[in-house]
Design a protein around this motif. Sequence first.
Motif, PDB file in Angstrom:
ATOM      1  N   GLN A  56       3.245  -6.283   8.230  1.00 31.13           N
ATOM      2  CA  GLN A  56       2.400  -5.282   7.582  1.00 31.13           C
ATOM      3  C   GLN A  56       2.172  -4.074   8.480  1.00 31.13           C
ATOM      4  OE1 GLN A  56       1.597  -6.195   4.324  1.00 31.13           O
ATOM      5  NE2 GLN A  56       2.900  -7.902   4.987  1.00 31.13           N
ATOM      6  N   LEU A 109      -2.947  -1.353   5.603  1.00 32.16           N
ATOM      7  CA  LEU A 109      -3.881  -2.403   5.184  1.00 32.16           C
ATOM      8  C   LEU A 109      -5.307  -1.870   5.135  1.00 32.16           C
ATOM      9  CD1 LEU A 109      -2.578  -5.504   7.200  1.00 32.16           C
ATOM     10  CD2 LEU A 109      -2.548  -5.238   4.713  1.00 32.16           C
ATOM     11  N   THR A 123      -5.994 -11.570   4.245  1.00 36.70           N
ATOM     12  CA  THR A 123      -6.236 -10.407   5.103  1.00 36.70           C
ATOM     13  C   THR A 123      -6.741  -9.228   4.290  1.00 36.70           C
ATOM     14  OG1 THR A 123      -4.612 -11.027   6.781  1.00 36.70           O
ATOM     15  CG2 THR A 123      -5.106  -8.692   6.570  1.00 36.70           C
ATOM     16  N   ARG A 124      -6.102  -8.987   3.142  1.00 34.86           N
ATOM     17  CA  ARG A 124      -6.511  -7.865   2.296  1.00 34.86           C
ATOM     18  C   ARG A 124      -7.946  -8.050   1.785  1.00 34.86           C
ATOM     19  NH1 ARG A 124      -0.967  -8.527   0.076  1.00 34.86           N
ATOM     20  NH2 ARG A 124       0.336  -6.930   1.045  1.00 34.86           N
TER      21      ARG A 124
END
Length: 427
Positions: free
Chosen positions: A369, A374, A315-316
């Motif tokens: 998260q 993010l 995801t990052r």
Amino acid sequence: MLLFDDTPWVQNGVSYGDTAIQAMEDLMSLLERAPKTSHIADIEAIPVPTHDEYARQRFCSLLRRHAIQEFPAALEADFNERVAPALKAQGETLDNWRAVDKALRGENLYRFYSTLRYNAQEMCFLSVQDEVERALPEMIEVVRAAVDLNPAGGSLALSLDFEIPPYVTALDVHLTPGCFHTEYTADDVAQAAVISLGSRVFTAQQSHRSWGGVAKVVSRWIKHEYPDLQPKRMLDLGTTSGKNLLPYVEAFPGVEAHGIDVGAPLLRYGHALAEHAGVPLHFSQQNAEKTNFPDAHFDLIVSSFFFHEVPVWATRKILAECHRMLKPGGLIVHQELPAHDLVDVWENYFWNWDTRNNNEPSYTAFRDQDPIELCVKAGFDRENSFALILPDVGAYPDRSNAFAWEEPGRPRHGRGGWYVFGSRKAF
């Protein structure tokens, strides 16, 4: 006209043979060499269920709707009225979803609920397999015709040596047999058809996943909140068969619309659908962690039901890639599941059931998260980032702005509203 005797066929001074039969043969040869502009068939109309298959699909739709809507309400009532009071009397604290999960794990009602929900999920996709297998050769021919004729002017780019991420190949996500990527024959689209048709059974013919309902919500909101944004080029991550792209093309006329996915069957199917619809969508087989698009290439990047299916580390990387691909002033809007700190204990428990039981191991970790954080770590400004519940088009047709988190009567995600997060890149 053709004369069925020995009269030569002459038109515009050109003889097409000594006889009508020869003229017909010459005409067929001309047609074969002519530019190919014929219509592309609707690939989704090719698989047709038998009476019994359709009856089974209707049953599966009703069963899953019961398992996902009515049954959870009964389980919640039983927990609040019977399980929780007994545990609290013993000094137990039930202030987070993990405590609820632990309390229910040995309960017969929970076990029955989980069994029913798990099997209903599997049955939705299994219920369409027979019709897909019967129709597969014809669907493949449509896919090949779409590539050959390409009347809408879209594109399809696949890679023979493409490496499917292990978090996709390790299990059948959503309990879909074969997942997104499996291929059984040349130019295969079986998995795409199972997912597309099975999703109709899965959602009981609702439109929010199968026919771009999320995109209609998001595009309407973008036009309301960012009237200065007129995207010329956009990208849909994890596009599957591209149905989430079509409403954006309608909302933003002239936009060059791209969709990427790791599953070749999905992209072939999506290309055929788009060419049938006359919409020039551009599909390419790519991993969203690192794409081949240039820097500052897109004005808008979107996704739906995507990030909870990849690990947080991925995801990052994907959000950082979004930042790289986005033009200054461009926008990302990702529809997803709400983060843990935005919903109550029971809703957290309800969503996280999928982590253990629905082959979605990244589900809970993603929801842990802070989506705005993010975005910030990916390079976006905090003040330009957001996490919102947008009104569903069907439930609130006259409302384009988002619900406030503290607003009385605010709907839950999926029940009148859709959770999104994202950011606008600094100019």
